[in-house]
Design a protein around this motif. Structure first.
Motif, PDB file in Angstrom:
ATOM      1  N   LEU A 196       1.888   6.826  -6.749  1.00  0.00           N
ATOM      2  CA  LEU A 196       1.056   7.920  -7.312  1.00  0.00           C
ATOM      3  C   LEU A 196       1.344   9.284  -6.903  1.00  0.00           C
ATOM      4  O   LEU A 196       1.257  10.410  -7.635  1.00  0.00           O
ATOM      5  CB  LEU A 196      -0.431   7.736  -6.882  1.00  0.00           C
ATOM      6  N   GLU A 197       1.577   9.758  -5.707  1.00  0.00           N
ATOM      7  CA  GLU A 197       2.161  10.814  -5.177  1.00  0.00           C
ATOM      8  C   GLU A 197       3.365  11.522  -6.175  1.00  0.00           C
ATOM      9  O   GLU A 197       3.320  12.602  -6.552  1.00  0.00           O
ATOM     10  CB  GLU A 197       3.052  10.651  -3.727  1.00  0.00           C
ATOM     11  N   ILE A 240     -14.662   2.907 -11.473  1.00  0.00           N
ATOM     12  CA  ILE A 240     -14.399   3.774 -10.215  1.00  0.00           C
ATOM     13  C   ILE A 240     -14.409   5.302 -10.434  1.00  0.00           C
ATOM     14  O   ILE A 240     -14.811   5.787  -9.395  1.00  0.00           O
ATOM     15  CB  ILE A 240     -12.549   3.403 -10.207  1.00  0.00           C
ATOM     16  N   ARG A 264      -5.690   5.191  -3.843  1.00  0.00           N
ATOM     17  CA  ARG A 264      -4.705   4.519  -4.870  1.00  0.00           C
ATOM     18  C   ARG A 264      -5.355   4.216  -6.252  1.00  0.00           C
ATOM     19  O   ARG A 264      -5.399   3.276  -6.645  1.00  0.00           O
ATOM     20  CB  ARG A 264      -4.324   3.100  -4.064  1.00  0.00           C
ATOM     21  N   ILE A 265      -5.984   5.373  -6.865  1.00  0.00           N
ATOM     22  CA  ILE A 265      -5.980   5.110  -8.175  1.00  0.00           C
ATOM     23  C   ILE A 265      -5.538   5.995  -8.948  1.00  0.00           C
ATOM     24  O   ILE A 265      -4.999   7.218  -8.563  1.00  0.00           O
ATOM     25  CB  ILE A 265      -7.693   5.593  -8.168  1.00  0.00           C
ATOM     26  N   ASN A 266      -5.558   5.834 -10.266  1.00  0.00           N
ATOM     27  CA  ASN A 266      -4.886   6.768 -11.312  1.00  0.00           C
ATOM     28  C   ASN A 266      -5.489   7.968 -11.170  1.00  0.00           C
ATOM     29  O   ASN A 266      -6.700   8.375 -11.069  1.00  0.00           O
ATOM     30  CB  ASN A 266      -5.003   6.142 -12.925  1.00  0.00           C
ATOM     31  N   GLU A 320       0.907  -1.262  -0.035  1.00  0.00           N
ATOM     32  CA  GLU A 320      -0.046  -0.008  -0.084  1.00  0.00           C
ATOM     33  C   GLU A 320       1.028   1.106  -0.084  1.00  0.00           C
ATOM     34  O   GLU A 320       0.707   2.359  -0.586  1.00  0.00           O
ATOM     35  CB  GLU A 320      -0.923  -0.012   1.161  1.00  0.00           C
ATOM     36  N   VAL A 332      -4.098   9.480  -4.236  1.00  0.00           N
ATOM     37  CA  VAL A 332      -3.188   8.756  -3.324  1.00  0.00           C
ATOM     38  C   VAL A 332      -3.986   8.199  -2.252  1.00  0.00           C
ATOM     39  O   VAL A 332      -3.926   7.057  -1.792  1.00  0.00           O
ATOM     40  CB  VAL A 332      -2.217   9.907  -2.700  1.00  0.00           C
ATOM     41  N   ALA A 356      -6.612  -0.219 -10.290  1.00  0.00           N
ATOM     42  CA  ALA A 356      -7.014   1.333 -10.309  1.00  0.00           C
ATOM     43  C   ALA A 356      -5.942   2.070 -10.523  1.00  0.00           C
ATOM     44  O   ALA A 356      -6.282   3.144 -10.754  1.00  0.00           O
ATOM     45  CB  ALA A 356      -7.708   1.595  -8.895  1.00  0.00           C
ATOM     46  N   VAL A 357      -4.712   1.511 -10.348  1.00  0.00           N
ATOM     47  CA  VAL A 357      -3.566   2.567 -10.521  1.00  0.00           C
ATOM     48  C   VAL A 357      -3.186   2.677 -11.908  1.00  0.00           C
ATOM     49  O   VAL A 357      -2.783   3.816 -12.038  1.00  0.00           O
ATOM     50  CB  VAL A 357      -2.243   1.651  -9.804  1.00  0.00           C
ATOM     51  N   ARG A 381       1.097   4.160  -2.910  1.00  0.00           N
ATOM     52  CA  ARG A 381       0.682   5.703  -2.227  1.00  0.00           C
ATOM     53  C   ARG A 381       1.917   6.497  -2.830  1.00  0.00           C
ATOM     54  O   ARG A 381       1.667   7.521  -3.519  1.00  0.00           O
ATOM     55  CB  ARG A 381       0.350   5.917  -1.064  1.00  0.00           C
TER      56      ARG A 381
END
Lengths: 285, 123
Positions: free
Chosen positions: A170-171, B9, B43-45, A163, B40, A192-193, A167
């Protein structure tokens, strides 16, 4: 430089055809998930993109220019292979990275080592599997190259550290986008990332494009077996499961309908479920 | 708000934010979290977060202040209530009647239960 294009890539290791006619694009400043089962060719493809290995057929391009041999200061590949010489501890390995990558942010890497509670005094090759991954994550998030390729970055990480990694990634990415390709088996966590997805199956591309477009083509229908069979006829079904008189059928290749006939239930397929159906082998059914 | 995978989402992000506005967690004229924070935190694009929030921007529920951030519009609560009222029949009543039929519950049975629900709430 940051858009990667693979054109008709073929690669064999002895009798094993690792990649065959692979065409796909990793778009500039997007996060792409590279999915495939063990042996599907993910690592080989990333190594070709990075210039670590060469294809037998086809060409890999970065911003229209063929990828040359050797390390490029504009591209970082975090691979499963261990790159650091025996006896090199974290401190020295960070200094080594700074020499290779002009924009390497050593202070940030140190901050990350504290977040993950990683000792930089330990020899990198003597770290546990999880902490070896973490050390490579430290470097990957600190190199600041326009392209970052991550081959199974969360291998051996516990749930909390995974996790934390998502994070931090993405930051970093929202602050300043870069082209990022991530291979993983933990599809649910990464789904989802990513914005785009490339799916490899036995060395060939099964899908390459946006995650949303991929998902909008898949759905499941459940209900009494006979009703499901009737619904299934003429539709692009990719698998089914049976439990007594109940059946679920999985479809891919047409937009999900708004409604289904009375007595049937419509369910969405998430990325992991869809992936499993698409890459299932005959013996596993 | 949590993400459950049953809906796209971006839609869940939009609905979660709507719920926050309706509950008063994000009052009118207050600033909502940034795309980075949404991205963040869940945790998604960021492209997905942006797409979700843009649904509310297009509907006039949220507006952008250049260089500052995004804010809840004046009158957003009323707008959302009107929209949700319209959806109420399709989303709740139809599902209720369908399940009632499967269970052989009659209309008076359901009315009694609805009354019980309202009474319970006023206790």
């Amino acid at each position: 430089m940051s858009r990667i294009e693979m054109q008709r890539i073929g690669k064999s290791y002895g009798p094993v055809r690792a990649l065959d006619q692979v065409c796909c694009v990793f778009e500039e400043n997007r996060i792409t998930g590279l999915l495939g089962r063990n042996g599907a060719g993910k690592s080989t493809l990333l190594q070709i993109a990075a210039g670590w290995t060469f294809p037998d057929q086809g060409t890999a391009y970065v911003d229209g220019r063929p990828v040359g041999p050797g390390d490029s200061p504009d591209l970082y590949l975090m691979s499963e292979q261990d790159l650091y010489p025996d006896g090199m501890n974290g401190e020295r390995a960070l200094r080594y990275s700074r020499r290779l990558y002009p924009h390497f942010d050593e202070a940030y890497a140190r901050m990350l080592s504290e977040k993950f509670r990683l000792s930089l005094k330990t020899n990198v090759n003597q770290l546990s599997t999880g902490y070896r991954s973490i050390f490579k994550i430290l470097v990957a998030l600190s190199v600041n190259t326009p392209v970052v390729l991550l081959d199974e970055p969360v291998l051996g990480l516990d749930a909390n550290h995974r996790e934390l990694f998502y994070r931090l990634l993405l930051e970093k990415y929202t602050e300043k986008p870069f082209t990022c390709v991530i291979s993983t088996h933990l599809i649910d966590e990464l789904a989802a990332v990513v914005e785009d997805v490339t799916v490899l199956r036995r060395g060939q591309v099964l899908y390459s494009g946006s995650r949303e477009a991929l998902l909008s083509q898949g759905y499941a229908v459940e209900g009494k077996a006979e009703a499901v069979d009737r619904y299934r006829a003429g539709r692009p079904w990719i698998g089914e499961e049976r439990l007594g008189g109940l059946k679920a059928a999985y479809f891919w290749g047409e937009p999900a309908p708004d409604t289904v006939p009375e007595g049937l239930e419509l369910a969405p397929l998430d990325l992991q479920k869809l992936f499993i159906r698409l890459t299932e082998e005959e013996e596993e059914k | 708000m949590y993400l459950d995978g049953d809906k796209p989402i971006f839609q869940q992000i939009a609905e979660g934010l709507e719920d926050g506005i309706l509950s008063g967690a994000f009052p009118e004229e207050s600033q909502i979290p940034s795309i980075t924070e949404f991205s963040v935190q869940y945790r998604i694009n960021p492209a997905t977060a942006l797409k979700g929030i843009n649904l509310l921007v297009d509907a006039g529920i949220v507006y952008k202040k250049r260089g500052i951030g995004m804010f809840v519009s004046q009158g957003a609560v009323e707008k959302l209530q009107a929209k949700r009222r319209e959806q109420f029949y399709a989303k709740y009543v139809r599902a209720l009647v369908e399940e009632a039929r499967r269970l052989n519950l009659t209309e008076p049975d359901i009315q009694t239960m609805i009354r019980r629900g309202f009474d319970h709430e006023s206790d």
